[in-house]
Design a protein around this motif. Structure first.
Motif, short mmCIF file in Angstrom:
data_model
loop_
_atom_site.label_atom_id
_atom_site.label_comp_id
_atom_site.label_asym_id
_atom_site.label_seq_id
_atom_site.Cartn_x
_atom_site.Cartn_y
_atom_site.Cartn_z
N ALA A 450 0.85 -1.13 0.01
CA ALA A 450 -0.06 -0.01 -0.22
C ALA A 450 0.77 1.26 0.07
N VAL A 451 1.98 1.22 0.72
CA VAL A 451 3.13 2.32 0.74
C VAL A 451 3.67 2.27 -0.79
N PHE A 452 3.91 1.31 -1.06
CA PHE A 452 4.48 1.45 -2.61
C PHE A 452 3.81 1.93 -3.58
N PHE A 453 2.42 1.61 -3.83
CA PHE A 453 1.54 2.12 -4.76
C PHE A 453 1.05 3.68 -4.56
N SER A 454 1.30 3.94 -3.00
CA SER A 454 0.82 5.39 -2.64
C SER A 454 2.05 6.42 -3.17
N GLY A 455 3.10 6.10 -3.37
CA GLY A 455 4.08 7.10 -3.72
C GLY A 455 4.84 7.38 -2.19
N ALA A 456 4.32 7.09 -1.18
CA ALA A 456 5.11 7.68 0.02
C ALA A 456 6.52 7.13 0.05
N ARG A 457 7.44 7.72 0.90
CA ARG A 457 8.78 7.40 0.85
C ARG A 457 8.96 6.46 1.56
N ILE A 458 9.46 5.41 1.21
CA ILE A 458 9.77 4.21 1.88
C ILE A 458 11.24 4.27 2.70
N GLU A 459 11.03 4.22 3.97
CA GLU A 459 12.49 4.58 4.85
C GLU A 459 13.02 3.21 5.21
N GLU A 460 12.16 2.21 5.38
CA GLU A 460 12.89 0.74 6.11
C GLU A 460 11.97 -0.39 5.60
N PHE A 461 12.38 -1.45 5.11
CA PHE A 461 11.82 -2.43 5.04
C PHE A 461 12.74 -3.56 4.88
N HIS A 462 12.14 -4.99 5.01
CA HIS A 462 13.16 -5.98 5.03
C HIS A 462 12.44 -7.26 4.38
N PRO A 463 13.03 -7.66 3.45
CA PRO A 463 12.44 -8.80 2.72
C PRO A 463 12.40 -9.97 3.56
N HIS A 464 11.72 -11.08 3.31
CA HIS A 464 11.91 -12.35 3.93
C HIS A 464 13.30 -13.19 3.60
N SER A 465 13.75 -13.92 4.38
CA SER A 465 15.11 -14.47 3.81
C SER A 465 14.95 -15.40 2.81
N PHE A 466 13.84 -16.13 2.75
CA PHE A 466 13.62 -16.93 1.46
C PHE A 466 12.15 -16.52 1.00
N TYR A 467 12.09 -16.63 -0.29
CA TYR A 467 10.74 -16.33 -1.16
C TYR A 467 9.58 -17.34 -0.56
N ILE A 468 8.28 -16.51 -0.56
CA ILE A 468 7.08 -17.12 -0.02
C ILE A 468 6.11 -16.81 -1.29
N SER A 469 5.68 -17.73 -1.82
CA SER A 469 4.93 -17.53 -3.12
C SER A 469 3.70 -16.84 -3.08
N ARG A 470 3.10 -16.58 -1.75
CA ARG A 470 1.89 -15.60 -1.98
C ARG A 470 2.19 -14.25 -1.86
N TYR A 471 3.38 -13.62 -1.85
CA TYR A 471 3.82 -12.38 -1.97
C TYR A 471 4.49 -12.16 -3.36
N PRO A 472 4.47 -10.86 -3.54
CA PRO A 472 4.94 -10.44 -5.03
C PRO A 472 6.60 -10.33 -4.84
N GLU A 473 7.27 -11.06 -5.83
CA GLU A 473 8.69 -11.13 -5.61
C GLU A 473 9.24 -9.64 -5.62
N GLY A 474 10.02 -9.54 -4.69
CA GLY A 474 10.93 -8.31 -4.01
C GLY A 474 9.98 -7.02 -3.36
N ARG A 475 8.75 -7.44 -3.32
CA ARG A 475 7.96 -6.33 -2.90
C ARG A 475 7.06 -6.95 -1.50
N GLU A 476 7.86 -7.23 -0.52
CA GLU A 476 7.05 -7.93 0.71
C GLU A 476 8.25 -7.35 1.65
N ALA A 477 7.67 -7.68 2.95
CA ALA A 477 8.49 -7.11 4.23
C ALA A 477 8.10 -7.69 5.19
N THR A 478 9.17 -8.50 5.97
CA THR A 478 8.93 -9.08 7.26
C THR A 478 8.96 -8.15 8.49
#
Length: 587
Positions: A450-478
């Protein structure tokens, strides 16, 4: 012619011839007597030379008239019990024993008997043998090292270390520990006593001396009574003014418990003298905490935007706050702590605090429309979904004013059982595990998009250590409290109202605000693909995993201003490790 006289007596000439013969016989007789006497004397010396003089005692054992071997045997028999009997050491009202053998104490029988037998023509020696009456002590042989060790062991019975007292302030309470004197034994003197007195002496006195602690009990009592007790005499009353109030209501006050103020006090000791320090920062914190809990001090309250229905936004007005001037708190309060009774009062200056988002700003930047929304879908039902629902309900309605930074960790706080969270699946060190709040990462990922597509400035996020198929690749945050966070700054032209909703099948996060950008997402191909390993795990608590390759991927966000202008792009590179194929065999 006859040499005789007429009267029949010998003449002088006759007498002169007879004299030498008579004197010769007398000398011979005298020599004979002397030889006899000499022989008797030598015989006596020889006889008594092999015997101990009559009435002789050594170490209390009578050995008079015995030859050397008899005397030694008698002496060893007669002193056996005495020389093996433990020594007794007394001191400080108690007693202990020392084993002579372990202390290296033995009898030198040769030295003890030395000179009592042996041939001598000295008249004094012969007379001494004949008359007898000698009495002497046993001679000891001492192993100095062994005796020193034995004395050191025995000394511990009487010795004690001084007790070092202390004074401390623990959790606001004065805690004291009494000092006490100790005792030391003069070990060298005791070694000398035993070395010179054994085996004749059986009981010894240990000389002791007093050991003083570094911190005397008198100093503890003086310091506690004269310096610490006054600090904890009672609460300190804080008086100040409320700029928002009028008239008499402007004067406000509250009390700070002495226990809370005492938490700022630390005690130190230097060369037997006690002193204390007061941490002014802690004093200020205690005052602010007391003022806040009493309701006298209050934080400024931002204006809130509330969405009623689908597009009906309303503003809850902001409120100013009341705080104390930081630089003016500590000094008057510390001074008041040293006083007593009604004098324990401190006047502290106050100031009004203003909200970041005022009513005017909130109304000016009130959301107008939905500017972004994103939905992810549940894979299973259970504790994980319950955690997501709970966190979504707490996220729902959050308002981020223009220029404000939002932290998901700060907003949700720790995820604990006390807050209603359940234990569910999480990722730890590249493996699935269980922890309270498991599943919240799905809400975090939904929020991130929701932050990504609002255009707001992203300050901090951390993807999961391995990929989980229910999330978009590279656009997920643990997320993990408190270190792994999800933060963004509202740099849009309006406030952002967050709406979050979770069901058994999906979770949706929507942003309402003033649309500022059109956002496009681009994803590159997978790179550096690494295949997973196969693992069989028999450990307790193992969680099975399905295999997923590891790879690198790049996501690009393109922001186009709605009002027109040049587009800007930013890229996000993500590295995923392989999710190994884990089979658990522990039942």
């Amino acid at each position: 012619m006859s040499d005789r006289r007429d009267d029949g007596r010998l003449t002088d000439e006759e007498l002169d011839g007879q004299g030498p013969r008579r004197r010769g016989r007398g000398v011979l007789a005298g020599l004979f007597v002397l030889l006899v006497l000499g022989a008797l004397y030598v015989g006596t010396a020889v006889y008594f030379g092999d015997r101990v003089p009559a009435s002789t005692t050594v170490g209390g054992v009578s050995i008079g008239g015995m030859d050397e071997s008899e005397a030694r045997a008698a002496l060893e028999r007669g002193t056996k019990d005495a020389v093996t009997q433990p020594l007794q050491v007394e001191g400080a009202g108690t007693k202990t024993r020392i084993d002579p053998a372990k202390a290296g104490l033995t009898v030198d029988y040769d030295a003890s008997l030395a000179g009592l037998t042996g041939f001598s023509l000295n008249p004094a020696d012969v007379v001494a043998h004949v008359r007898g009456g000698t009495s002497r002590d046993l001679e000891a042989e001492v192993d100095d090292d062994a005796l020193t060790r034995a004395v050191a062991t025995a000394a511990k019975t009487f010795e004690k270390k001084p007790v070092e007292g202390s004074v401390a302030v623990t959790d606001g309470e004065v805690v004291t520990k009494k000092s006490a004197t100790g005792r030391a034994v003069d070990r060298d003197a005791l070694v000398e006593q035993i070395s010179s007195g054994w085996p004749q002496t059986r009981t010894y006195s240990a000389k002791t001396s007093t050991l003083e602690p570094t911190l005397a009990q008198d100093e503890i009592e003086r310091f506690t009574t004269e310096e610490l007790d006054p600090l904890a005499d009672g609460p300190v009353k804080i008086t100040t003014t409320d700029p928002a109030a009028k008239g008499a209501a402007r004067s406000v006050s509250f009390s700070v418990p002495a226990k809370e103020l005492m938490k700022a006090v630390t005690v130190s000791a230097d060369k037997g003298e006690l002193s204390y320090d007061v941490d002014e920062a802690k004093v200020s914190a205690a005052v602010v905490a007391a003022g806040t809990s009493s309701g006298t001090l209050r934080p400024a309250k931002d204006a809130e935007v509330v969405l009623s229905g689908s597009q009906d936004f309303s503003v809850t007005p902001s409120q100013s706050g009341l705080s104390l001037k930081k630089d003016g708190v500590a000094a008057p309060v510390v001074a008041a702590m040293a006083k007593s009774g009604d004098q324990r009062t401190a006047a502290v200056p106050s100031e009004a605090t203003k909200p970041e988002v005022t009513t005017a700003i909130a109304r000016k930047t009130i959301p107008k429309e939905e500017i972004s929304t994103f939905t992810t879908y549940m894979s299973t039902y259970g504790p994980r979904v319950e955690n997501i629902k709970l966190a979504a309900s707490r996220l729902n309605g959050a308002y981020v004013g223009p220029g404000q930074t939002f932290s998901l960790n700060d907003h949700l706080g720790p995820r604990t059982a006390a807050k209603g969270y359940k234990s569910a699946g999480v990722i730890m060190n590249g493996r699935l595990a269980e922890d309270y709040g498991g599943g919240i990462s799905q809400l975090s990922t939904t929020l991130f998009n929701a932050v990504f597509f609002s255009g707001a400035r992203i300050e901090e996020f951390h993807p999961h250590s391995f990929y989980i198929s229910r999330y978009p690749e590279g656009r997920e945050a643990t997320i993990s409290y408190p270190d792994v966070d999800n933060r963004f700054t509202n740099n849009t032209k309006g406030g952002i109202l967050i709406r979050a909703n979770a069901t058994n099948s999906q979770v949706t996060v929507s942003f309402y605000g003033v649309k500022t950008w059109d956002v496009e997402a681009k994803k590159g191909p997978r790179r550096n693909v690494v295949q997973p390993k196969t693992i069989t795990d028999d450990s307790k608590g193992c969680v099975p995993q399905a295999p997923t390759p590891g790879f690198d991927v790049t996501v690009t966000r393109v922001l186009k201003p709605v009002a027109g202008g040049a587009a800007t792009t930013s890229t996000f590179d993500t590295h995923y490790i392989p999710e190994d194929d884990v089979t658990c065999t522990n039942p």
